[in-house]
Design an enzyme around this catalytic site. Structure first.
Site, PDB file in Angstrom:
ATOM      1  N   GLY A  70       0.747  -1.125  -0.077  1.00 58.49           N
ATOM      2  CA  GLY A  70      -0.085  -0.042   0.083  1.00 58.49           C
ATOM      3  C   GLY A  70       0.791   1.153   0.088  1.00 58.49           C
ATOM      4  O   GLY A  70       0.636   2.218  -0.481  1.00 58.49           O
ATOM      5  N   SER A  71       1.878   1.195   0.638  1.00 57.36           N
ATOM      6  CA  SER A  71       2.825   2.410   0.920  1.00 57.36           C
ATOM      7  C   SER A  71       3.185   2.617  -0.491  1.00 57.36           C
ATOM      8  O   SER A  71       3.291   3.853  -0.826  1.00 57.36           O
ATOM      9  CB  SER A  71       3.925   2.369   1.834  1.00 57.36           C
ATOM     10  N   ASN A  81      -7.867   3.719   8.798  1.00 60.11           N
ATOM     11  CA  ASN A  81      -7.342   2.778   9.229  1.00 60.11           C
ATOM     12  C   ASN A  81      -7.565   2.695  11.009  1.00 60.11           C
ATOM     13  O   ASN A  81      -7.382   1.523  11.368  1.00 60.11           O
ATOM     14  CB  ASN A  81      -5.915   2.705   8.914  1.00 60.11           C
ATOM     15  N   GLN A 116      -7.704  -0.095   3.550  1.00 57.40           N
ATOM     16  CA  GLN A 116      -8.617  -0.662   4.555  1.00 57.40           C
ATOM     17  C   GLN A 116      -9.853  -1.173   3.876  1.00 57.40           C
ATOM     18  O   GLN A 116     -11.026  -1.810   4.558  1.00 57.40           O
ATOM     19  CB  GLN A 116      -8.805   0.077   5.623  1.00 57.40           C
ATOM     20  N   SER A 120      -3.399  -3.131  -0.817  1.00 56.00           N
ATOM     21  CA  SER A 120      -2.465  -3.844  -0.104  1.00 56.00           C
ATOM     22  C   SER A 120      -3.166  -5.249   0.505  1.00 56.00           C
ATOM     23  O   SER A 120      -3.761  -5.506   1.109  1.00 56.00           O
ATOM     24  CB  SER A 120      -1.692  -3.189   1.221  1.00 56.00           C
ATOM     25  N   HIS A 153      -1.941  -7.616   2.452  1.00 56.51           N
ATOM     26  CA  HIS A 153      -1.874  -8.186   3.828  1.00 56.51           C
ATOM     27  C   HIS A 153      -2.889  -7.611   4.616  1.00 56.51           C
ATOM     28  O   HIS A 153      -3.182  -7.982   6.044  1.00 56.51           O
ATOM     29  CB  HIS A 153      -0.471  -7.982   4.334  1.00 56.51           C
ATOM     30  N   THR A 169      12.048  -7.841 -10.872  1.00 53.55           N
ATOM     31  CA  THR A 169      11.295  -9.185 -11.347  1.00 53.55           C
ATOM     32  C   THR A 169      10.113  -9.227 -10.072  1.00 53.55           C
ATOM     33  O   THR A 169       9.958  -8.811  -9.135  1.00 53.55           O
ATOM     34  CB  THR A 169      12.158 -10.145 -10.708  1.00 53.55           C
ATOM     35  N   CYS A 201       1.761   1.826  12.734  1.00 55.27           N
ATOM     36  CA  CYS A 201       3.004   2.586  12.303  1.00 55.27           C
ATOM     37  C   CYS A 201       3.266   3.725  13.370  1.00 55.27           C
ATOM     38  O   CYS A 201       4.526   4.000  13.513  1.00 55.27           O
ATOM     39  CB  CYS A 201       2.379   3.260  10.984  1.00 55.27           C
TER      40      CYS A 201
HETATM   41  C1  LIG Z   1      -1.588  -0.545   5.946  1.00 57.94           C
HETATM   42  C2  LIG Z   1      -1.978   0.625   5.230  1.00 57.94           C
HETATM   43  C3  LIG Z   1      -1.186   1.102   4.310  1.00 57.94           C
HETATM   44  C4  LIG Z   1       0.275   0.679   4.202  1.00 57.94           C
HETATM   45  O1  LIG Z   1       0.222  -0.406   3.258  1.00 57.94           O
HETATM   46  P1  LIG Z   1       1.447  -1.635   3.510  1.00 57.94           P
HETATM   47  O2  LIG Z   1       1.290  -2.666   2.410  1.00 57.94           O
HETATM   48  O3  LIG Z   1       1.729  -1.934   4.844  1.00 57.94           O
HETATM   49  O4  LIG Z   1       2.558  -0.718   2.814  1.00 57.94           O
HETATM   50  C5  LIG Z   1      -1.685   2.489   3.678  1.00 57.94           C
HETATM   51  N1  LIG Z   1      -2.590   3.015   3.986  1.00 57.94           N
HETATM   52  C6  LIG Z   1      -3.641   2.409   4.834  1.00 57.94           C
HETATM   53  C7  LIG Z   1      -4.977   3.263   4.923  1.00 57.94           C
HETATM   54  C8  LIG Z   1      -3.259   1.403   5.496  1.00 57.94           C
HETATM   55  O5  LIG Z   1      -4.196   0.724   6.433  1.00 57.94           O
END
Ligand SMILES: *Cc1c(COP(=O)(O)O)cnc(C)c1O
Length: 394
Positions: free
Chosen positions: A69-70, A150, A178, A198, A200, A236, A323
């Site tokens: 996500g970042s 989040n 989210q 993202s 995870h 890759t 974070c």
């Molecule tokens: C977790 C999160 C991110 C970051 O995602 P990562 O895959 O951990 O880099 C960005 N934005 C929100 C709203 C998140 O909850």
């Protein structure tokens, strides 16, 4: 153990794990190689792209894989800023309670000559579309507002904000990390130009995500190198991770209506139970809220002590976002919705998923009530509140 921190990360689904292991064992070729095992990896990659595109009603060529996500947030915002710069448009609109992947990218862009307007978030944790409209100027190149927060789980009026951006010819990015797999998302109907996700956060693996960019939007590279992802993201491809992400997303999308209804019922049971504790308050709107998010502030409590004592009792929760845990500053999200410092310090976030039961929820309520009561027993702030030296706010 009761895991209630799904906004920080989720447990991988069986489907995602099985897919990942099978791709690692069987399809380990490099998708850029011309021989058959490379081409099979390429097929896995492109099938994953198609599956993911289908879930959010995008075209397959509009999906770019990232490391999470970042990275997707960084690339989306930098790309829109670059497009703006070419037209002499250096103004960006966002909100005060975005994820740091967005806020810190905007801070950097400010140093590079951009002007940023951060909209106020109301006490209900919602942004008003009319305020977005009023903030748009001739030189605005981008509006970036998260789909769902989040920490406090509030769901923004994305479709309305997107429509305003379309009308005003301004690009619209949403950090939907989210929201994807938790809410039904249709990038076309929602008027979204750029969207970050993202794996995870929806039972996929860590370190992989995707960026949706509407056809015709020229992305800028964050990572330079080879010609992967149509030349927009070198390196890759993480084929096992991407395949597992697609498997997790497909499964989540199929079960979404059923899971969302079930989790929402658990959430409201949890909110009702915790609300009975004296001098606490729910953070964020109770209705426009992610199915699995429960966020409270308690007076006379330190959020960190609360979550450590809950951990001792086998309950994994959070005092804010993962974070910022470890820093002593109260959450920028809670301050943005108007919580004062003392109150913001006493926060607890419980984010639940479909693996929990009603009895797990009752167990959480019982333990939170006991730990809050215990901690207040030797809190100097609580003593001042009870003796009237200080005024209760909640
Ligand atoms: C977790 C999160 C991110 C970051 O995602 P990562 O895959 O951990 O880099 C960005 N934005 C929100 C709203 C998140 O909850």
């Amino acid at each position: 153990m009761i895991y209630a921190d799904n906004a920080a990360t989720t447990r991988m689904s069986e489907a995602a794990i099985n897919t990942m292991v099978s791709v690692m064992k069987e399809t380990y070729g490099n998708p850029s190689s011309l021989y058959s095992i490379g081409q099979r990896a390429k097929e896995v990659l492109e099938q994953s792209r198609e599956d993911i595109a289908g879930v959010i009603n995008a075209d397959v060529r509009e999906i770019y894989f990232t490391s999470g996500g970042s990275e997707a947030d960084n690339q989306a915002i930098r790309s829109a800023a670059e497009i703006g710069r070419k037209k002499g448009k250096l103004h960006i609109i966002s909100s005060a309670f975005e994820h740091h992947a967005v806020l810190h990218t905007l801070e950097k862009l400010k140093k590079e000559g951009f002007e940023v307007t951060l909209l106020d978030v109301h006490s209900d944790g919602l942004i008003r579309p009319e305020e977005v409209r009023n903030a748009i100027r001739e030189d605005t190149c981008l509006v970036t507002i998260m789909y769902a927060n989040n920490e406090i789980g509030t769901i923004q009026p994305i479709r309305e904000i997107g429509a305003i951006c379309r009308e005003k010819n301004v690009l619209f990015h949403t950090d939907a990390v989210q929201a994807v797999a938790h809410l039904p998302i249709d990038v076309k109907a929602d008027n979204i130009d750029l969207l970050s996700a993202s794996a995870h956060k929806f039972h996929g693996p860590k370190g992989v995500g995707f960026l949706y960019a509407r056809k015709g939007i020229l992305l800028s590279n964050i990572i330079e190198g080879g010609a992967q992802e149509r030349g927009k993201r070198a390196g890759t491809e993480n084929v096992p991770g991407i395949a597992a992400m697609a498997a997790a997303l497909k499964e989540a999308a199929e079960k979404l209506p059923e899971n969302a209804a079930y989790i929402t019922r658990l959430r409201d049971r949890l909110i009702d139970g915790i609300s009975k504790i004296p001098h606490c308050a729910l953070n964020g709107d109770p209705v426009h809220r992610l199915p699995g998010n429960v966020s409270f502030c308690f007076e006379g409590i330190e959020g960190e002590s609360l979550l450590l004592l809950l951990d001792d009792r086998g309950i994994q929760a959070s005092s804010g976002s993962a974070c910022t845990s470890g820093s002593l500053d109260p959450s920028h999200v809670l301050l943005a919705i108007g919580r004062v410092h003392d109150v913001a310090h006493g926060s607890l976030r419980l984010t639940i998923d479909e693996s929990l039961t009603e009895s797990d929820i009752d167990e959480i309520v019982k333990n939170v009530a006991e730990v809050v009561n215990y901690l207040r027993g030797f809190s100097p702030i609580w003593r001042d509140l009870v003796s009237g030296k200080k005024q209760f706010i909640l």
